[in-house]
Write a protein that holds these residues in place. Sequence first.
Motif, PDB file in Angstrom:
ATOM      1  N   GLY A   1       7.850  23.263 -26.446  1.00  0.00           N
ATOM      2  CA  GLY A   1       9.372  22.593 -26.852  1.00  0.00           C
ATOM      3  C   GLY A   1      10.595  22.783 -25.688  1.00  0.00           C
ATOM      4  O   GLY A   1      10.262  23.062 -24.811  1.00  0.00           O
TER       5      GLY A   1
ATOM      6  N   LEU B   1       8.119  14.627 -26.315  1.00  0.00           N
ATOM      7  CA  LEU B   1       7.940  15.890 -25.810  1.00  0.00           C
ATOM      8  C   LEU B   1       6.664  15.994 -26.791  1.00  0.00           C
ATOM      9  O   LEU B   1       5.965  14.909 -27.472  1.00  0.00           O
ATOM     10  CB  LEU B   1       8.488  17.119 -26.788  1.00  0.00           C
ATOM     11  CG  LEU B   1      10.237  17.272 -26.086  1.00  0.00           C
ATOM     12  CD1 LEU B   1      10.510  18.512 -26.877  1.00  0.00           C
ATOM     13  CD2 LEU B   1       9.553  18.261 -24.484  1.00  0.00           C
TER      14      LEU B   1
ATOM     15  N   LEU C   1       4.132  19.121 -27.319  1.00  0.00           N
ATOM     16  CA  LEU C   1       3.544  19.654 -28.107  1.00  0.00           C
ATOM     17  C   LEU C   1       2.113  20.303 -27.745  1.00  0.00           C
ATOM     18  O   LEU C   1       1.113  19.644 -27.913  1.00  0.00           O
ATOM     19  CB  LEU C   1       4.010  20.015 -29.591  1.00  0.00           C
ATOM     20  CG  LEU C   1       5.683  19.810 -29.990  1.00  0.00           C
ATOM     21  CD1 LEU C   1       6.134  20.400 -31.201  1.00  0.00           C
ATOM     22  CD2 LEU C   1       6.569  20.907 -28.931  1.00  0.00           C
TER      23      LEU C   1
ATOM     24  N   ARG D   1       7.204  22.199 -39.281  1.00  0.00           N
ATOM     25  CA  ARG D   1       8.580  22.347 -39.100  1.00  0.00           C
ATOM     26  C   ARG D   1       9.439  22.869 -39.667  1.00  0.00           C
ATOM     27  O   ARG D   1       9.192  22.405 -41.427  1.00  0.00           O
ATOM     28  CB  ARG D   1       9.385  21.346 -37.991  1.00  0.00           C
ATOM     29  CG  ARG D   1       9.484  20.306 -38.858  1.00  0.00           C
ATOM     30  CD  ARG D   1      10.343  18.335 -38.546  1.00  0.00           C
ATOM     31  NE  ARG D   1      10.541  17.914 -39.481  1.00  0.00           N
ATOM     32  CZ  ARG D   1      10.974  16.191 -38.642  1.00  0.00           C
ATOM     33  NH1 ARG D   1      11.098  16.509 -37.262  1.00  0.00           N
ATOM     34  NH2 ARG D   1      11.143  15.859 -39.594  1.00  0.00           N
TER      35      ARG D   1
ATOM     36  N   LEU E   1      12.942  10.935 -30.263  1.00  0.00           N
ATOM     37  CA  LEU E   1      13.384  11.855 -31.329  1.00  0.00           C
ATOM     38  C   LEU E   1      14.418  11.616 -31.908  1.00  0.00           C
ATOM     39  O   LEU E   1      15.223  11.076 -30.985  1.00  0.00           O
ATOM     40  CB  LEU E   1      12.830  13.037 -30.119  1.00  0.00           C
ATOM     41  CG  LEU E   1      11.511  13.673 -30.175  1.00  0.00           C
ATOM     42  CD1 LEU E   1      11.563  13.916 -28.817  1.00  0.00           C
ATOM     43  CD2 LEU E   1      11.105  14.224 -31.903  1.00  0.00           C
TER      44      LEU E   1
ATOM     45  N   ASP F   1      15.022  15.016 -36.230  1.00  0.00           N
ATOM     46  CA  ASP F   1      13.682  15.810 -36.100  1.00  0.00           C
ATOM     47  C   ASP F   1      13.937  17.949 -34.613  1.00  0.00           C
ATOM     48  O   ASP F   1      13.172  18.263 -35.127  1.00  0.00           O
ATOM     49  CB  ASP F   1      13.372  14.846 -34.439  1.00  0.00           C
ATOM     50  CG  ASP F   1      13.010  14.383 -34.718  1.00  0.00           C
ATOM     51  OD1 ASP F   1      13.468  12.913 -34.108  1.00  0.00           O
ATOM     52  OD2 ASP F   1      12.087  13.744 -36.274  1.00  0.00           O
ATOM     53  N   THR F   2      15.543  17.793 -34.937  1.00  0.00           N
ATOM     54  CA  THR F   2      15.624  19.092 -34.140  1.00  0.00           C
ATOM     55  C   THR F   2      14.750  20.459 -35.473  1.00  0.00           C
ATOM     56  O   THR F   2      15.389  20.382 -36.487  1.00  0.00           O
ATOM     57  CB  THR F   2      17.583  19.376 -34.250  1.00  0.00           C
ATOM     58  OG1 THR F   2      17.306  18.736 -33.714  1.00  0.00           O
ATOM     59  CG2 THR F   2      17.112  21.010 -33.746  1.00  0.00           C
TER      60      THR F   2
ATOM     61  N   TYR G   1       9.058  24.048 -34.827  1.00  0.00           N
ATOM     62  CA  TYR G   1       7.918  23.599 -34.846  1.00  0.00           C
ATOM     63  C   TYR G   1       7.070  23.883 -34.600  1.00  0.00           C
ATOM     64  O   TYR G   1       6.399  25.864 -33.716  1.00  0.00           O
ATOM     65  CB  TYR G   1       7.199  22.656 -34.199  1.00  0.00           C
ATOM     66  CG  TYR G   1       8.086  21.713 -34.198  1.00  0.00           C
ATOM     67  CD1 TYR G   1       9.671  20.746 -34.310  1.00  0.00           C
ATOM     68  CD2 TYR G   1       7.928  20.016 -34.660  1.00  0.00           C
ATOM     69  CE1 TYR G   1      10.455  19.974 -34.212  1.00  0.00           C
ATOM     70  CE2 TYR G   1       8.078  19.050 -35.252  1.00  0.00           C
ATOM     71  CZ  TYR G   1       9.903  18.867 -35.026  1.00  0.00           C
ATOM     72  OH  TYR G   1      10.579  17.775 -35.318  1.00  0.00           O
TER      73      TYR G   1
ATOM     74  N   THR H   1       8.146  26.813 -32.041  1.00  0.00           N
ATOM     75  CA  THR H   1       8.501  26.559 -30.901  1.00  0.00           C
ATOM     76  C   THR H   1       9.317  25.124 -30.890  1.00  0.00           C
ATOM     77  O   THR H   1       9.469  25.142 -32.060  1.00  0.00           O
ATOM     78  CB  THR H   1       7.968  26.099 -30.245  1.00  0.00           C
ATOM     79  OG1 THR H   1       8.353  25.798 -29.208  1.00  0.00           O
ATOM     80  CG2 THR H   1       7.026  24.620 -30.207  1.00  0.00           C
ATOM     81  N   GLN H   2      10.758  25.721 -30.056  1.00  0.00           N
ATOM     82  CA  GLN H   2      12.212  25.166 -31.005  1.00  0.00           C
ATOM     83  C   GLN H   2      12.256  24.048 -30.101  1.00  0.00           C
ATOM     84  O   GLN H   2      11.973  23.727 -29.072  1.00  0.00           O
ATOM     85  CB  GLN H   2      13.538  25.871 -30.360  1.00  0.00           C
ATOM     86  CG  GLN H   2      14.921  25.441 -30.835  1.00  0.00           C
ATOM     87  CD  GLN H   2      15.008  25.696 -32.208  1.00  0.00           C
ATOM     88  OE1 GLN H   2      14.961  26.078 -32.773  1.00  0.00           O
ATOM     89  NE2 GLN H   2      15.275  23.924 -33.011  1.00  0.00           N
ATOM     90  N   VAL H   3      12.196  23.267 -30.613  1.00  0.00           N
ATOM     91  CA  VAL H   3      12.654  21.616 -30.461  1.00  0.00           C
ATOM     92  C   VAL H   3      13.957  21.208 -31.111  1.00  0.00           C
ATOM     93  O   VAL H   3      14.262  21.694 -31.775  1.00  0.00           O
ATOM     94  CB  VAL H   3      11.883  21.001 -31.049  1.00  0.00           C
ATOM     95  CG1 VAL H   3      11.882  19.407 -30.534  1.00  0.00           C
ATOM     96  CG2 VAL H   3      10.318  21.231 -30.634  1.00  0.00           C
ATOM     97  N   THR H   4      14.805  20.717 -29.254  1.00  0.00           N
ATOM     98  CA  THR H   4      16.065  20.670 -30.328  1.00  0.00           C
ATOM     99  C   THR H   4      16.340  18.972 -29.537  1.00  0.00           C
ATOM    100  O   THR H   4      15.871  18.725 -28.752  1.00  0.00           O
ATOM    101  CB  THR H   4      17.032  21.291 -29.659  1.00  0.00           C
ATOM    102  OG1 THR H   4      17.392  22.781 -30.112  1.00  0.00           O
ATOM    103  CG2 THR H   4      19.036  21.053 -29.853  1.00  0.00           C
TER     104      THR H   4
END
Length: 124
Positions: free
Chosen positions: A9, A18, A20, A38, A86, A90-91, A94, A118-121
């Motif tokens: 992430g 990205l 993952l 998510r 992205l 999508d933030t 996950y 895991t953070q996705v920003t």
Amino acid sequence: QVQLVESGGGLVQAGASLRLSCAASGRTFDTYTMGWFRQAPGKEREFVAAISPSGRVTLHADSVKGRFTISRDNAKNTMYLQMNSLKPEDTDVYYCAADRSSLLTKSHVRYDYWGQGTQVTVSS
């Protein structure tokens, strides 16, 4: 029992990609259906994608179809989520999950084991 650890992430701009990863412990990884979910604070956990134990069958949510691809490498006990194009929406955090059943399902309650997330920003 299986333990799951997500990685990959981060903070990216809209349009970026990205990948993952979800590393699993144990010797029976190839018997589990695996999934990605998510969740945003205060919201329900949302299905993203699932993959059969063999990897031959996949299922993706409509919101990510054509942009995200789930895959797995049973020799490495690892599952992946390739995320392209992205968007800010999508933030989320996950999570990867494992289901002892061989049937693909979108329901998070069916999954038996979960990673820590895991953070996705995605910034606009």
